[in-house]
Design an enzyme around this catalytic site. Sequence first.
Site, mmCIF file in Angstrom:
data_model
loop_
_atom_site.group_PDB
_atom_site.id
_atom_site.type_symbol
_atom_site.label_atom_id
_atom_site.label_comp_id
_atom_site.label_asym_id
_atom_site.label_seq_id
_atom_site.Cartn_x
_atom_site.Cartn_y
_atom_site.Cartn_z
ATOM 1 N N GLN A 103 0.852 -1.205 0.000
ATOM 2 C CA GLN A 103 0.000 0.000 0.000
ATOM 3 C C GLN A 103 0.879 1.243 0.000
ATOM 4 O O GLN A 103 0.372 2.359 -0.119
ATOM 5 C CB GLN A 103 -0.879 0.019 1.256
ATOM 6 C CG GLN A 103 -1.832 -1.159 1.355
ATOM 7 C CD GLN A 103 -2.432 -1.259 2.750
ATOM 8 O OE1 GLN A 103 -3.425 -0.625 3.053
ATOM 9 N NE2 GLN A 103 -1.820 -2.051 3.606
ATOM 10 N N ASN A 104 2.179 1.052 0.138
ATOM 11 C CA ASN A 104 3.077 2.209 0.280
ATOM 12 C C ASN A 104 3.380 2.833 -1.073
ATOM 13 O O ASN A 104 3.581 2.129 -2.060
ATOM 14 C CB ASN A 104 4.381 1.783 0.964
ATOM 15 C CG ASN A 104 4.128 1.255 2.359
ATOM 16 O OD1 ASN A 104 3.043 1.465 2.902
ATOM 17 N ND2 ASN A 104 5.090 0.569 2.927
ATOM 18 N N HIS A 121 -1.563 1.443 -4.250
ATOM 19 C CA HIS A 121 -1.977 2.844 -4.051
ATOM 20 C C HIS A 121 -1.143 3.809 -4.886
ATOM 21 O O HIS A 121 -1.210 5.017 -4.688
ATOM 22 C CB HIS A 121 -1.910 3.225 -2.561
ATOM 23 C CG HIS A 121 -2.946 2.530 -1.732
ATOM 24 N ND1 HIS A 121 -2.915 2.488 -0.357
ATOM 25 C CD2 HIS A 121 -4.059 1.837 -2.095
ATOM 26 C CE1 HIS A 121 -3.970 1.799 0.089
ATOM 27 N NE2 HIS A 121 -4.667 1.389 -0.941
ATOM 28 N N GLU A 217 1.685 -3.442 16.958
ATOM 29 C CA GLU A 217 0.612 -3.585 17.949
ATOM 30 C C GLU A 217 -0.524 -4.395 17.331
ATOM 31 O O GLU A 217 -0.577 -4.536 16.116
ATOM 32 C CB GLU A 217 0.112 -2.188 18.363
ATOM 33 C CG GLU A 217 -0.370 -1.399 17.177
ATOM 34 C CD GLU A 217 -0.498 0.109 17.415
ATOM 35 O OE1 GLU A 217 -0.251 0.552 18.533
ATOM 36 O OE2 GLU A 217 -0.850 0.791 16.462
#
Length: 241
Positions: A103-104, A121, A217
Amino acid sequence: MAAGSDLSLLKNKVAGARSLTVLTGAGISADSGVPTFRGADGLWRNFRAEDLATPEAFERDPRLVWEWYNWRRELITTKKPNPAHEAVVELERRFDRFWLITQNVDGLHRAAGSTKLSEIHGNIWMTRCTACHRISENHEVPIPILPTCADCRELLRPHIVWFGEALFAADLARCAEALERCDVLLVVGTSGLVYPAAGFASVAKEAGAFVAELNLEPTPQSGLMDLSLQGRAKELLPLLL
Ligand code: OAD
């Protein structure tokens, strides 16, 4: 940091896979110093996406949008791929059937040497003509505002998929193939909030893949993972090699 038994399970799964797909998000570039979108200093904490990353915003004020992309280009041009990007390149070398979905838009996967990839993207180092739609590579920093097409002299836009725009059909088809055929999917450094990428883990899982998340996380996607490892991408990914 991830538990040792989880790491060795994932290492075995990767070693035994015939086809591997990796999905990455901003977290993999965070270790290179590129800001994420939703972290404490994330871009969407300081800027409004509606003003900068939509087709309407560009129509309203192309200069403002280009200034923001110029600022991001200036920032990214000082950054280098990190050991996580390099580990992805090594995984590509080890598998005949490998695909990277990122997505980067920062281009750091390409800079590291990845070649089998879909930048779903777009890419901040590419422009697209608003009139003739020609896509060109452009590494000028700063890019002259407002940039125009070398062919038809019309306005260029960043070759980025903005909010409210569809992904390119060819990218989606290639991603679907990579998700459906893989034995293992690694989901690295993404909050799992932006669709369609946020749905990719369940596509692979339904097709029978072992799906593992490597993230700083837990995310809303953690529950559907076969394994969820917490830690920095630049530390976790090299351990899988
Ligand atoms: P986010 O900023 O939403 O999420 C980044 C994720 O990476 C978070 O879950 C962090 O916990 C995690 N993370 C941060 N540092 C990490 C590290 N060193 N190692 C591992 N994980 C780390 O970014 P994305 O999920 O990529 O869209 O965002 C998806 C899309 O939303 C982006 O592609 C962008 C944005 O709007 C467009 O530009 C079209």
